[in-house]
Write a protein that holds these residues in place. Structure first.
Motif, mmCIF file in Angstrom:
data_model
loop_
_atom_site.group_PDB
_atom_site.id
_atom_site.type_symbol
_atom_site.label_atom_id
_atom_site.label_comp_id
_atom_site.label_asym_id
_atom_site.label_seq_id
_atom_site.Cartn_x
_atom_site.Cartn_y
_atom_site.Cartn_z
ATOM 1 N N LYS A 105 1.963 11.039 -4.630
ATOM 2 C CA LYS A 105 1.466 10.410 -5.854
ATOM 3 C C LYS A 105 2.228 9.132 -6.159
ATOM 4 O O LYS A 105 1.648 8.117 -6.566
ATOM 5 N N LEU A 106 3.546 9.193 -5.981
ATOM 6 C CA LEU A 106 4.370 8.021 -6.269
ATOM 7 C C LEU A 106 4.012 6.861 -5.348
ATOM 8 O O LEU A 106 3.973 5.702 -5.782
ATOM 9 N N GLU A 107 3.737 7.161 -4.085
ATOM 10 C CA GLU A 107 3.362 6.091 -3.174
ATOM 11 C C GLU A 107 2.046 5.440 -3.607
ATOM 12 O O GLU A 107 1.875 4.223 -3.503
ATOM 13 N N ILE A 108 1.125 6.247 -4.125
ATOM 14 C CA ILE A 108 -0.134 5.701 -4.634
ATOM 15 C C ILE A 108 0.123 4.829 -5.856
ATOM 16 O O ILE A 108 -0.446 3.737 -5.993
ATOM 17 N N ALA A 109 1.020 5.291 -6.756
ATOM 18 C CA ALA A 109 1.342 4.499 -7.943
ATOM 19 C C ALA A 109 1.960 3.162 -7.555
ATOM 20 O O ALA A 109 1.657 2.125 -8.156
ATOM 21 N N ARG A 110 2.830 3.169 -6.556
ATOM 22 C CA ARG A 110 3.447 1.913 -6.108
ATOM 23 C C ARG A 110 2.390 0.954 -5.560
ATOM 24 O O ARG A 110 2.436 -0.253 -5.806
ATOM 25 N N ALA A 111 1.411 1.496 -4.826
ATOM 26 C CA ALA A 111 0.322 0.655 -4.324
ATOM 27 C C ALA A 111 -0.512 0.092 -5.468
ATOM 28 O O ALA A 111 -0.891 -1.087 -5.461
ATOM 29 N N LEU A 112 -0.775 0.906 -6.484
ATOM 30 C CA LEU A 112 -1.568 0.462 -7.625
ATOM 31 C C LEU A 112 -0.842 -0.593 -8.450
ATOM 32 O O LEU A 112 -1.476 -1.375 -9.165
ATOM 33 N N ALA A 113 0.482 -0.635 -8.340
ATOM 34 C CA ALA A 113 1.271 -1.596 -9.113
ATOM 35 C C ALA A 113 0.954 -3.034 -8.731
ATOM 36 O O ALA A 113 1.185 -3.960 -9.515
ATOM 37 N N SER A 114 0.401 -3.248 -7.541
ATOM 38 C CA SER A 114 0.049 -4.605 -7.114
ATOM 39 C C SER A 114 -1.312 -5.042 -7.656
ATOM 40 O O SER A 114 -1.789 -6.121 -7.311
ATOM 41 N N GLU A 115 -1.919 -4.202 -8.504
ATOM 42 C CA GLU A 115 -3.208 -4.502 -9.138
ATOM 43 C C GLU A 115 -4.304 -4.784 -8.103
ATOM 44 O O GLU A 115 -4.955 -5.837 -8.125
ATOM 45 N N PRO A 116 -4.549 -3.853 -7.179
ATOM 46 C CA PRO A 116 -5.537 -4.119 -6.123
ATOM 47 C C PRO A 116 -6.970 -3.946 -6.610
ATOM 48 O O PRO A 116 -7.253 -3.251 -7.584
ATOM 49 N N GLY A 117 -7.873 -4.583 -5.879
ATOM 50 C CA GLY A 117 -9.290 -4.323 -6.071
ATOM 51 C C GLY A 117 -9.795 -3.315 -5.060
ATOM 52 O O GLY A 117 -10.877 -2.753 -5.206
ATOM 53 N N LEU A 118 -8.987 -3.110 -4.003
ATOM 54 C CA LEU A 118 -9.304 -2.141 -2.957
ATOM 55 C C LEU A 118 -8.031 -1.413 -2.560
ATOM 56 O O LEU A 118 -7.005 -2.044 -2.282
ATOM 57 N N LEU A 119 -8.089 -0.087 -2.548
ATOM 58 C CA LEU A 119 -6.946 0.735 -2.167
ATOM 59 C C LEU A 119 -7.272 1.469 -0.884
ATOM 60 O O LEU A 119 -8.290 2.154 -0.785
ATOM 61 N N LEU A 120 -6.400 1.333 0.115
ATOM 62 C CA LEU A 120 -6.553 2.022 1.398
ATOM 63 C C LEU A 120 -5.557 3.176 1.454
ATOM 64 O O LEU A 120 -4.349 2.963 1.289
ATOM 65 N N LEU A 121 -6.061 4.375 1.681
ATOM 66 C CA LEU A 121 -5.227 5.574 1.728
ATOM 67 C C LEU A 121 -5.268 6.158 3.136
ATOM 68 O O LEU A 121 -6.325 6.513 3.634
#
Length: 288
Positions: A160-176
């Motif tokens: 979950k934390l890794e996802i939050a860190r990725a979201l911190a960059s304000e993306p329009g597309l998230l790759l998991l």
């Protein structure tokens, strides 16, 4: 009306004499959750690396919202694409909050001298970043652990934390990349809810996953990659019913109609009822 967020055209990746990805066309539209599946060694992670600038494709282009992306990870992130990795890559000896703050670096404008002098502009930006980081920790349910070291979190919370860190960059597309790898059923359901919540915030999602039930429950579209080539793409029902997918997951060449047992095996993989379903297959053999 949906508009393309990500467009990959004729993406090919060769390593010497090995072609890991061959002429793949791929699109993710706004508001979509798209799954990328395939047997071990199919080239899924290699394709992800081409999309995010870790690899420079031998041929083809990758565009985000109509602009061709430069093959540099930090510029891809700055453009609006964020990702997580199959193997968790947190800063183990930093706190939960600090890990999320690291993800804000592409959205802060303060430079070296501002950081050294710690003037009013820097302090204002620092406060804004911390407030945004705390919003994300609230969103994923880790606000009460902001001061815990990342290495002390349970496995599911590290994901979950890794996802939050990725979201911190304000993306329009998230790759998991394998977001439920190693999770128990309860953690997997929580991740499913989280991905839906991310999509509801207006962020498109592209994921690699071996848990078929997770993919088919979650995704608007699914693409199957086999030996570096896109075999089929469509809704979960279309992909599950495609006989070539059955053959690919059984590791057998497709020759006419598959037997009833083979068809049942892949169907059960989609519902999670078979103990031999490929949902637990490791991706350590993935072509890199």
């Amino acid at each position: 009306m949906t508009t393309p967020v990500l467009e990959a055209r004729d993406v090919t990746m060769r390593f010497g004499g090995l072609t890991a990805v061959r002429s793949v066309d791929f699109t993710v539209n706004s508001g979509e959750i798209v799954g990328l599946i395939g047997p071990n060694g199919a080239g899924k992670t290699t394709f992800f690396n081409c999309l995010t600038g870790l690899y420079v494709p031998t041929e083809g282009t990758v565009s985000y919202k109509g602009t061709v992306l430069p093959p540099k990870p930090h510029l891809v992130t700055k453009a609006g694409i964020a990702r997580t990795f199959q193997n968790i890559r947190l800063f183990a000896n930093m706190t939960v909050l600090e890990n999320v703050l690291v993800g804000r670096h592409t959205r802060t404008k303060e430079g070296l001298w501002s950081a050294l002098l710690r003037g009013p502009g820097f302090k204002k930006a620092e406060k804004a970043s911390e407030e945004r980081a705390m919003e994300l920790l609230e969103f994923i349910g880790l606000a009460d652990k902001r001061d815990h070291l990342a290495r002390n979190l349970p496995y599911g919370e590290q994901r979950k934390l890794e996802i939050a860190r990725a979201l911190a960059s304000e993306p329009g597309l998230l790759l998991l990349d394998e977001p439920t790898a190693g999770m128990n059923p309860q953690e997997t359901r929580a991740t499913e809810d989280l991905v839906f919540a991310i999509r509801d915030k207006g962020i498109a999602v592209l994921l690699i996953e071996h848990d078929m039930r997770f993919v088919f429950n979650l995704c608007d579209r699914v693409a199957v990659l086999v030996q570096g080539e896109k075999l089929v793409e469509g809704t979960s029902d279309v992909v599950q019913a495609d006989e070539r997918v059955v053959a690919a997951y059984l590791g057998e060449p497709f020759q006419g109609e598959p037997g009833e047992a083979e068809a049942t095996e892949v169907t059960e993989a989609g519902t999670g009822t078979s103990g031999d379903a490929p949902s637990t297959t490791s991706t350590k053999g993935e072509a890199k």
